[in-house]
Design an enzyme around this catalytic site. Structure first.
Site, PDB file in Angstrom:
ATOM      1  N   PHE A   1      -3.527  15.798   4.188  1.00 60.12           N
ATOM      2  CA  PHE A   1      -3.689  15.224   2.855  1.00 60.12           C
ATOM      3  C   PHE A   1      -2.403  15.441   2.065  1.00 60.12           C
ATOM      4  O   PHE A   1      -1.873  16.558   2.008  1.00 60.12           O
ATOM      5  CB  PHE A   1      -4.879  15.857   2.136  1.00 60.12           C
TER       6      PHE A   1
ATOM      7  N   GLU B   1       0.842  -1.198   0.000  1.00 58.06           N
ATOM      8  CA  GLU B   1       0.000   0.000   0.000  1.00 58.06           C
ATOM      9  C   GLU B   1       0.877   1.249   0.000  1.00 58.06           C
ATOM     10  O   GLU B   1       1.960   1.252   0.588  1.00 58.06           O
ATOM     11  CB  GLU B   1      -0.872   0.018   1.272  1.00 58.06           C
ATOM     12  N   ASP B   2       0.396   2.298  -0.655  1.00 59.86           N
ATOM     13  CA  ASP B   2       1.098   3.585  -0.596  1.00 59.86           C
ATOM     14  C   ASP B   2       0.943   4.213   0.782  1.00 59.86           C
ATOM     15  O   ASP B   2       1.893   4.661   1.390  1.00 59.86           O
ATOM     16  CB  ASP B   2       0.592   4.544  -1.689  1.00 59.86           C
TER      17      ASP B   2
ATOM     18  N   ASP C   1      -4.652   5.134   5.865  1.00 58.90           N
ATOM     19  CA  ASP C   1      -5.311   6.302   6.454  1.00 58.90           C
ATOM     20  C   ASP C   1      -6.373   5.779   7.424  1.00 58.90           C
ATOM     21  O   ASP C   1      -6.061   5.457   8.565  1.00 58.90           O
ATOM     22  CB  ASP C   1      -5.882   7.121   5.289  1.00 58.90           C
TER      23      ASP C   1
ATOM     24  N   ARG D   1       0.332  12.246  -9.104  1.00 53.73           N
ATOM     25  CA  ARG D   1       0.907  10.904  -8.921  1.00 53.73           C
ATOM     26  C   ARG D   1       2.339  10.808  -9.432  1.00 53.73           C
ATOM     27  O   ARG D   1       3.132  10.023  -8.946  1.00 53.73           O
ATOM     28  CB  ARG D   1       0.082   9.854  -9.674  1.00 53.73           C
TER      29      ARG D   1
HETATM   30  P1  IMP Z   1      -7.839   4.165   3.693  1.00 53.89           P
HETATM   31  O1  IMP Z   1      -8.733   3.108   3.084  1.00 53.89           O
HETATM   32  O2  IMP Z   1      -8.637   5.286   4.301  1.00 53.89           O
HETATM   33  O3  IMP Z   1      -6.792   3.609   4.624  1.00 53.89           O
HETATM   34  O4  IMP Z   1      -7.078   4.885   2.531  1.00 53.89           O
HETATM   35  C1  IMP Z   1      -6.457   4.141   1.624  1.00 53.89           C
HETATM   36  C2  IMP Z   1      -6.247   4.814   0.301  1.00 53.89           C
HETATM   37  O5  IMP Z   1      -6.739   6.148   0.210  1.00 53.89           O
HETATM   38  C3  IMP Z   1      -4.773   4.905   0.093  1.00 53.89           C
HETATM   39  O6  IMP Z   1      -4.264   3.735  -0.464  1.00 53.89           O
HETATM   40  C4  IMP Z   1      -4.671   6.069  -0.868  1.00 53.89           C
HETATM   41  O7  IMP Z   1      -4.818   5.614  -2.177  1.00 53.89           O
HETATM   42  C5  IMP Z   1      -5.817   6.959  -0.461  1.00 53.89           C
HETATM   43  N1  IMP Z   1      -5.290   8.008   0.442  1.00 53.89           N
HETATM   44  C6  IMP Z   1      -5.271   7.999   1.801  1.00 53.89           C
HETATM   45  N2  IMP Z   1      -4.704   9.117   2.288  1.00 53.89           N
HETATM   46  C7  IMP Z   1      -4.360   9.866   1.217  1.00 53.89           C
HETATM   47  C8  IMP Z   1      -3.706  11.148   1.067  1.00 53.89           C
HETATM   48  O8  IMP Z   1      -3.318  11.853   2.017  1.00 53.89           O
HETATM   49  N3  IMP Z   1      -3.512  11.548  -0.218  1.00 53.89           N
HETATM   50  C9  IMP Z   1      -3.896  10.835  -1.305  1.00 53.89           C
HETATM   51  N4  IMP Z   1      -4.501   9.639  -1.209  1.00 53.89           N
HETATM   52  C10 IMP Z   1      -4.741   9.160   0.039  1.00 53.89           C
HETATM   53 MG    MG Z   2      -3.941   3.297  -2.318  1.00 54.57          MG
END
Ligand code: IMP
Ligand code: MG
Length: 178
Positions: free
Chosen positions: A152, A99-100, A103, A165
């Site tokens: 963000f 995963e990148d 969050d 990206r």
């Molecule tokens: P989660 O499901 O809320 O944990 O978020 C997962 C996905 O949301 C990550 O894999 C990102 O692709 C996107 N994401 C979460 N935080 C950010 C951010 O700060 N900037 C851009 N994309 C985000």
């Molecule tokens: Mg992602």
């Protein structure tokens, strides 16, 4: 200063710091998997740049695969996972989920549930970034690059409505342009 559509961003993490985090993750994975052939599974789209650098660093034998998911619209997690394309059969090989950023953890939860449902238990989770102020899920992040504040961010694979990206470093949201 970086402007993407209506938002302004300022530099947060330089390239060298990202490279060091990627190297650290690669080293830890090699330590655990040098006798095996792990499959690095990138979660598209955000992880494409991270997984590319990670597998180039990784000196051991490995495979590379991808799944596609989406939970973000604009600068907020929707809490709903929009798409999943192929979390495939790993043929018993260990999976490293790449995963990148983690969050809310909704995406990782969805992946873990999907894996457990299909009887896959031989997996680890790697993420370049984690927002610890937001992440309250119980799943262990086995390999983490770095913790970041609850801001963000864009760059190094991460986007704002599709933009940013391709940037080689990470920027954080400054303020809305009125
Ligand atoms: P989660 O499901 O809320 O944990 O978020 C997962 C996905 O949301 C990550 O894999 C990102 O692709 C996107 N994401 C979460 N935080 C950010 C951010 O700060 N900037 C851009 N994309 C985000
Ligand atoms: Mg992602």
């Amino acid at each position: 200063m970086l402007k993407l559509y209506d938002l302004e961003f300022v530099p947060l993490i330089p390239q060298a710091e990202i490279a060091a985090a990627v190297q650290k993750i690669s080293d830890s994975i090699l330590k655990d998997f040098h006798d095996e052939i792990p499959i690095f599974v990138g979660i598209l789209n955000g992880s494409f740049m991270f997984i590319s650098d990670l597998v180039k660093q990784y000196p051991g034998k490995c495979e590379v695969d991808f799944v596609k998911m989406k939970s973000y619209v604009g600068t907020e997690s929707t809490g709903k996972i929009k798409e999943i394309i192929g979390l495939g059969n790993p043929n018993g090989k260990p999976l490293i989920i790449v995963e990148d950023i983690i969050d809310t953890g909704n995406t990782i939860e969805n992946i873990v549930n999907t894996l457990e449902k299909t009887g896959v238990s031989n997996y680890k989770i790697a993420s370049l970034f984690l927002k610890p102020e937001v992440y309250k899920k119980p799943y262990k992040i086995d390999y983490l690059g770095m913790e970041i504040p609850n801001k963000f961010i864009v760059g190094y694979g991460l986007d704002y409505n599709g933009l940013g990206r391709n940037l080689p470093e990470v920027f954080q949201l400054k303020n809305k342009i009125k």
